[in-house]
Design a protein around this motif. Structure first.
Motif, PDB file in Angstrom:
ATOM      1  N   ILE A   1      -7.228   4.148   2.605  1.00  0.00           N
ATOM      2  CA  ILE A   1      -8.587   3.685   2.941  1.00  0.00           C
ATOM      3  C   ILE A   1      -8.810   2.310   2.326  1.00  0.00           C
ATOM      4  O   ILE A   1      -9.363   1.409   2.973  1.00  0.00           O
ATOM      5  N   CYS A   2      -8.345   2.132   1.088  1.00  0.00           N
ATOM      6  CA  CYS A   2      -8.438   0.812   0.443  1.00  0.00           C
ATOM      7  C   CYS A   2      -7.641  -0.227   1.236  1.00  0.00           C
ATOM      8  O   CYS A   2      -8.084  -1.371   1.387  1.00  0.00           O
ATOM      9  N   GLY A   3      -6.482   0.188   1.760  1.00  0.00           N
ATOM     10  CA  GLY A   3      -5.673  -0.718   2.588  1.00  0.00           C
ATOM     11  C   GLY A   3      -6.415  -1.141   3.837  1.00  0.00           C
ATOM     12  O   GLY A   3      -6.359  -2.307   4.248  1.00  0.00           O
ATOM     13  N   THR A   4      -7.133  -0.209   4.460  1.00  0.00           N
ATOM     14  CA  THR A   4      -7.928  -0.531   5.648  1.00  0.00           C
ATOM     15  C   THR A   4      -9.030  -1.536   5.310  1.00  0.00           C
ATOM     16  O   THR A   4      -9.282  -2.478   6.074  1.00  0.00           O
ATOM     17  N   LEU A   5      -9.676  -1.336   4.166  1.00  0.00           N
ATOM     18  CA  LEU A   5     -10.707  -2.282   3.730  1.00  0.00           C
ATOM     19  C   LEU A   5     -10.107  -3.664   3.480  1.00  0.00           C
ATOM     20  O   LEU A   5     -10.678  -4.690   3.873  1.00  0.00           O
ATOM     21  N   LEU A   6      -8.940  -3.684   2.845  1.00  0.00           N
ATOM     22  CA  LEU A   6      -8.257  -4.966   2.607  1.00  0.00           C
ATOM     23  C   LEU A   6      -7.887  -5.652   3.929  1.00  0.00           C
ATOM     24  O   LEU A   6      -7.979  -6.867   4.043  1.00  0.00           O
TER      25      LEU A   6
ATOM     26  N   ILE B   1      -6.224   8.138  -0.712  1.00  0.00           N
ATOM     27  CA  ILE B   1      -7.374   7.224  -0.649  1.00  0.00           C
ATOM     28  C   ILE B   1      -6.903   5.769  -0.691  1.00  0.00           C
ATOM     29  O   ILE B   1      -7.596   4.866  -0.216  1.00  0.00           O
ATOM     30  N   ILE B   2      -5.695   5.551  -1.205  1.00  0.00           N
ATOM     31  CA  ILE B   2      -5.114   4.199  -1.221  1.00  0.00           C
ATOM     32  C   ILE B   2      -5.090   3.610   0.194  1.00  0.00           C
ATOM     33  O   ILE B   2      -5.304   2.413   0.378  1.00  0.00           O
TER      34      ILE B   2
ATOM     35  N   THR C   1      -4.391  10.636  -3.941  1.00  0.00           N
ATOM     36  CA  THR C   1      -3.816   9.289  -3.797  1.00  0.00           C
ATOM     37  C   THR C   1      -3.824   8.753  -2.364  1.00  0.00           C
ATOM     38  O   THR C   1      -3.688   7.548  -2.176  1.00  0.00           O
TER      39      THR C   1
ATOM     40  N   THR D   1       0.840  -1.205   0.000  1.00  0.00           N
ATOM     41  CA  THR D   1       0.000   0.000   0.000  1.00  0.00           C
ATOM     42  C   THR D   1       0.872   1.252   0.000  1.00  0.00           C
ATOM     43  O   THR D   1       0.636   2.190  -0.768  1.00  0.00           O
TER      44      THR D   1
ATOM     45  N   TYR E   1       1.201   3.897  -2.999  1.00  0.00           N
ATOM     46  CA  TYR E   1       0.912   5.308  -2.711  1.00  0.00           C
ATOM     47  C   TYR E   1       2.003   6.219  -3.272  1.00  0.00           C
ATOM     48  O   TYR E   1       1.728   7.188  -3.979  1.00  0.00           O
TER      49      TYR E   1
END
Length: 196
Positions: free
Chosen positions: A181-186, A178-179, A176, A159, A163
């Motif tokens: 937030i995607c990491g938190t979801l993952l 926001i990457i 960028t 991540t 980034y």
């Protein structure tokens, strides 16, 4: 002083383990008898105490050499293996970081782009995570927990790498992030996969 002798031998026996438990009483009574004999012959109590325990290292070796139970042998072997593995992984880790630094300078001096080549250190961190997974697994941690922590660590490193790469390439630092937030979801998905 007799109590002190008993306490010393008991402490030794506790340190060595259950294999010495049976011999502890015998050793204690023998040392107390020797102590009594020295005091009866006119030696001061403190001198007699010191005389009796002067060979404490030999006593410890004797008690340690007694036959160990299978469980104690297995525990000692496992502890020894883990210690050996730690030495090996420490050496591998040191070599890996040395090679990472060398690679960083080679690539940076050859191609320039110093603002990007520092990302090589993040790849070194990935190697460190994998080494940590090997050590944890060999220490007896469950494969599920080892995989979860390893995959999480690698995912966060990727991540960070993404980034910086995307941010440097596009220059859109304001979007960028926001990457992460995607990491938190993952990370949440990884928790679900491993049922935690």
């Amino acid at each position: 002083m007799k109590r002190e002798i008993e306490r010393k031998i008991k402490s030794l026996c506790n340190e060595i383990g259950t294999s010495a438990a049976a011999a502890c009483e015998k050793v204690t009574s023998d040392l107390e008898a020797e102590y009594d004999k020295l005091v009866e012959n006119g030696m001061a109590e403190l001198d007699a105490y010191r005389n009796v325990l002067k060979d404490l290292d030999k006593i410890k070796e004797t008690l340690a050499s007694l036959e160990k139970t299978p469980a104690e042998k297995a525990a000692a072997e496992k502890k020894s293996r883990i210690k050996d593995l730690k030495k090996i992984t420490d050496k591998i880790s040191s070599c890996m970081w040395l090679l990472t630094v060398i690679l960083f300078f080679l690539v940076s001096f050859t191609y320039g782009h110093w603002h990007i080549t520092w990302l090589i250190f993040l790849w070194g961190s990935m190697g460190e995570i994998i080494l940590d997974m090997v050590v944890k697994y060999n220490k007896g941690k469950s494969l599920r927990k080892v995989l979860k922590s390893g995959i999480s660590g690698i995912m966060w490193l990727l991540t960070v790498i993404l980034y910086f790469l995307i941010s440097f390439a596009t220059g859109r630092w304001g979007i960028t992030w926001i990457i992460f937030i995607c990491g938190t979801l993952l990370q949440t998905v990884i928790g679900w996969i491993f049922n935690e």
